[in-house]
Design a protein around this motif. Structure first.
Motif, PDB file in Angstrom:
ATOM      1  N   GLN A 139       0.867  -1.180   0.115  1.00 11.83           N
ATOM      2  CA  GLN A 139      -0.089   0.096  -0.002  1.00 11.83           C
ATOM      3  C   GLN A 139       0.820   1.211   0.080  1.00 11.83           C
ATOM      4  O   GLN A 139       0.503   2.186  -0.666  1.00 11.83           O
ATOM      5  N   VAL A 140       1.858   1.386   0.671  1.00  5.34           N
ATOM      6  CA  VAL A 140       2.872   2.461   0.618  1.00  5.34           C
ATOM      7  C   VAL A 140       3.438   2.331  -0.475  1.00  5.34           C
ATOM      8  O   VAL A 140       3.832   3.531  -1.082  1.00  5.34           O
ATOM      9  N   VAL A 141       3.896   1.352  -1.096  1.00  2.00           N
ATOM     10  CA  VAL A 141       4.917   1.380  -2.051  1.00  2.00           C
ATOM     11  C   VAL A 141       4.103   1.853  -3.428  1.00  2.00           C
ATOM     12  O   VAL A 141       4.397   2.672  -4.090  1.00  2.00           O
ATOM     13  N   LEU A 170       2.828   8.609  -7.298  1.00  3.81           N
ATOM     14  CA  LEU A 170       3.314   9.990  -7.305  1.00  3.81           C
ATOM     15  C   LEU A 170       4.307   9.906  -8.336  1.00  3.81           C
ATOM     16  O   LEU A 170       4.382  11.339  -9.074  1.00  3.81           O
ATOM     17  N   VAL A 171       5.325   9.204  -8.367  1.00  2.00           N
ATOM     18  CA  VAL A 171       6.459   9.379  -9.348  1.00  2.00           C
ATOM     19  C   VAL A 171       5.604   9.253 -10.770  1.00  2.00           C
ATOM     20  O   VAL A 171       6.042  10.069 -11.526  1.00  2.00           O
ATOM     21  N   GLN A 172       4.885   8.329 -11.064  1.00  2.00           N
ATOM     22  CA  GLN A 172       4.280   8.163 -12.494  1.00  2.00           C
ATOM     23  C   GLN A 172       3.353   9.134 -12.648  1.00  2.00           C
ATOM     24  O   GLN A 172       3.354   9.762 -13.988  1.00  2.00           O
ATOM     25  N   PHE A 195       3.583  12.665 -11.350  1.00  6.03           N
ATOM     26  CA  PHE A 195       4.485  13.986 -11.237  1.00  6.03           C
ATOM     27  C   PHE A 195       5.715  13.993 -12.239  1.00  6.03           C
ATOM     28  O   PHE A 195       6.155  14.971 -13.059  1.00  6.03           O
ATOM     29  N   LEU A 196       6.023  12.863 -12.327  1.00  2.52           N
ATOM     30  CA  LEU A 196       7.555  12.830 -13.068  1.00  2.52           C
ATOM     31  C   LEU A 196       7.309  12.181 -14.603  1.00  2.52           C
ATOM     32  O   LEU A 196       7.973  12.478 -15.493  1.00  2.52           O
ATOM     33  N   LEU A 197       6.394  11.145 -14.378  1.00  2.00           N
ATOM     34  CA  LEU A 197       6.335  10.369 -15.716  1.00  2.00           C
ATOM     35  C   LEU A 197       5.231  10.935 -16.660  1.00  2.00           C
ATOM     36  O   LEU A 197       4.869  10.128 -17.760  1.00  2.00           O
ATOM     37  N   ASP A 198       4.250  11.601 -15.876  1.00  2.00           N
ATOM     38  CA  ASP A 198       3.156  12.205 -16.862  1.00  2.00           C
ATOM     39  C   ASP A 198       2.058  11.221 -16.918  1.00  2.00           C
ATOM     40  O   ASP A 198       1.452  11.295 -18.177  1.00  2.00           O
ATOM     41  N   TYR A 199       1.655  10.092 -16.319  1.00  2.00           N
ATOM     42  CA  TYR A 199       0.817   9.181 -16.432  1.00  2.00           C
ATOM     43  C   TYR A 199      -0.317   9.696 -15.758  1.00  2.00           C
ATOM     44  O   TYR A 199      -0.447  10.219 -14.504  1.00  2.00           O
ATOM     45  N   ILE A 234      -4.967   9.088  -4.892  1.00  2.35           N
ATOM     46  CA  ILE A 234      -4.823   7.944  -6.029  1.00  2.35           C
ATOM     47  C   ILE A 234      -5.907   8.081  -6.801  1.00  2.35           C
ATOM     48  O   ILE A 234      -5.954   8.189  -8.136  1.00  2.35           O
ATOM     49  N   ALA A 235      -7.307   7.924  -6.386  1.00  3.90           N
ATOM     50  CA  ALA A 235      -8.422   7.915  -6.987  1.00  3.90           C
ATOM     51  C   ALA A 235      -8.638   9.266  -8.010  1.00  3.90           C
ATOM     52  O   ALA A 235      -9.017   8.951  -9.046  1.00  3.90           O
ATOM     53  N   ALA A 236      -8.312  10.459  -7.242  1.00  3.18           N
ATOM     54  CA  ALA A 236      -8.422  11.500  -8.225  1.00  3.18           C
ATOM     55  C   ALA A 236      -7.543  11.604  -9.333  1.00  3.18           C
ATOM     56  O   ALA A 236      -7.726  11.827 -10.424  1.00  3.18           O
ATOM     57  N   MET A 237      -6.141  11.121  -9.043  1.00  3.40           N
ATOM     58  CA  MET A 237      -5.178  11.025 -10.147  1.00  3.40           C
ATOM     59  C   MET A 237      -5.375   9.907 -11.252  1.00  3.40           C
ATOM     60  O   MET A 237      -5.134  10.467 -12.478  1.00  3.40           O
TER      61      MET A 237
END
Length: 430
Positions: A119-121, A127-129, A131-135, A189-192
């Motif tokens: 869940q933490v991972v 967040l990485v996907q 903000f950084l990878l634009d998914y 997560i649900a929003a993103m």
């Protein structure tokens, strides 16, 4: 079985990273076949089913399969298509029964621990996907990769982890900060990932948690955390997807979303049965009761498992939703039989809770998960695709708990100590 569970969680990412063919997912079937053969060959299998009080559930599964078999016979469905459909819809019950029969207390602790860690991972990867990878949206899956549709797996993962934390908190087994983290991270997560249903699922989970538990200051904390989480999630949606934010402010718009077609959704979620009746069954009583037969509407990348119905009507994407697939193939008889199975599991949890107790909230967790399986059977393809493994394996958690608690004469104190270590619990609950 534990390594099979890990493979189910990560096979999508493995395929994407190493550019492997999707056929590697059939490795799960190979493991299931060996496990099934072992269970059939083992003389003690039925004894273990009975000794773990699984008789009613096993019978319910066989009743469901019998109903499916009957619909296939009266509709003269090809044996190959029937076998393929049996594989698609009943494969989850092999690890389900095997885990309950053969896993022990240490395996239960390990399963809860891996869900907690992942869940933490998963949140960090999201967040990485994003903000950084634009998914985003359908390509935002966290530990499930970034292929289109991966957020369906993500939704089920959230459904099996969040109610577990809520119930453990209600029973004094996790800290308040972890409850807030779980709900906030879920809403973000649900929003993103544009998981609109997740907002409704959270309200549904909180409602069931409160109904199934005695009112206390912990239920107030859950309500506060949930409201704050919803506010944060909706504000993220306003920023990222402003068009959807307007829909959330209008209940009528939300209902309309469930009924609408288009964009690949050619049969609506909420009016699927009436739509299918108008398009295909033409008000036939026999077809409404028994459908076209189990296996008659199946899809496969192998041509000999591909039905004529799918070749003609596959563009309707009825396989995107479990309830549409079940109704087309088995009619109301299949729907009722499947709901009866879930009702049997729900009653099993209820009886064990009243007979033995529920010191860790795992029976409540099982009851909530049963309800979520039904909901997701309408929202997505949980009950007919690989996603279903995650739900059914997590459904074994209450069974394993009661197996250790009562049927193997383990003390709740010992189980509680290990659960606390696994879930980062404190000695004195809030």
């Amino acid at each position: 079985m534990f390594y099979e569970f890990l493979f189910i969680l990560f096979f999508l990412v493995i395929i994407q990273i190493f550019h492997l063919p999707s056929y590697i997912s059939y490795g799960i079937d190979i493991v299931n076949i060996f496990v099934l053969l072992y269970m059939v060959a083992n003389r003690n299998t039925m004894f273990r089913i009975c000794s773990n009080h699984l008789n009613s559930i096993f019978i319910s599964v066989m009743v469901l399969w019998g109903a499916c078999f009957f619909t296939a016979v009266i509709n003269q469905v090809s044996p190959l298509l029937f076998i393929w459909s049996t594989r698609n819809s009943f494969r989850f019950f092999v690890p389900f029964f095997a885990i309950i029969i053969y896993w022990q207390r240490k395996d239960l602790i390990r399963l809860i621990k891996i869900l907690n860690v992942l869940q933490v991972v998963n949140f960090l990867l999201i967040l990485v996907q994003f903000f950084l990878l634009d998914y985003s949206q359908d390509q935002l899956g966290g530990i499930f990769g970034n292929e289109v549709g991966c957020n369906g797996y993500l939704n089920i993962f959230l459904c099996v982890t969040v109610p577990l934390v809520l119930e453990l908190y209600l029973h004094g087994k996790v800290k308040l900060w972890y409850l807030f983290y779980t709900i906030f991270s879920w809403m973000i997560i649900a929003a993103m990932a544009e998981l609109k249903v997740a907002f409704l699922e959270l309200a549904f989970i909180v409602f069931l948690s409160i109904v199934l538990s005695r009112p206390s200051k912990k239920t107030v904390c859950i309500l506060v955390a949930s409201i704050m989480g919803l506010v944060i999630g909706i504000n993220v949606i306003i920023i990222v997807f402003p068009s959807w934010a307007r829909a959330f402010a209008d209940v009528g718009a939300l209902i309309k979303i469930g009924k609408e077609t288009g964009g690949g959704y050619n049969i609506s979620r909420t009016t699927a049965f009436s739509d299918i009746n108008k398009l295909f069954f033409k008000n036939s009583i026999i077809k409404n009761i028994f459908g076209y037969g189990f296996g008659s509407c199946e899809y496969s990348s192998f041509d000999f498992f591909l039905s004529a119905f799918y070749k003609e009507y596959g563009y309707l994407n009825y396989r995107w939703f479990s309830h549409q697939m079940w109704f087309l193939q088995c009619g109301y008889s299949g729907i009722v039989a499947y709901l009866f199975l879930f009702l049997t599991i729900f009653i099993w949890f209820w009886r064990m809770k009243n007979r033995i107790g529920d010191d860790y909230g795992l029976a409540n967790y099982g009851e909530i998960l049963v309800a979520l399986c039904v909901v997701n059977g309408i929202y997505n393809a949980t009950l007919i695709t690989e996603i279903g493994y995650i739900a059914f394996i997590c459904l074994t958690i209450p069974f394993l708990y009661y197996k250790c608690e009562r049927f193997e004469n383990d003390t709740s104190q010992l189980i509680g100590k290990e659960l606390k270590q696994a879930m980062y619990c404190k000695k004195k609950s809030i």
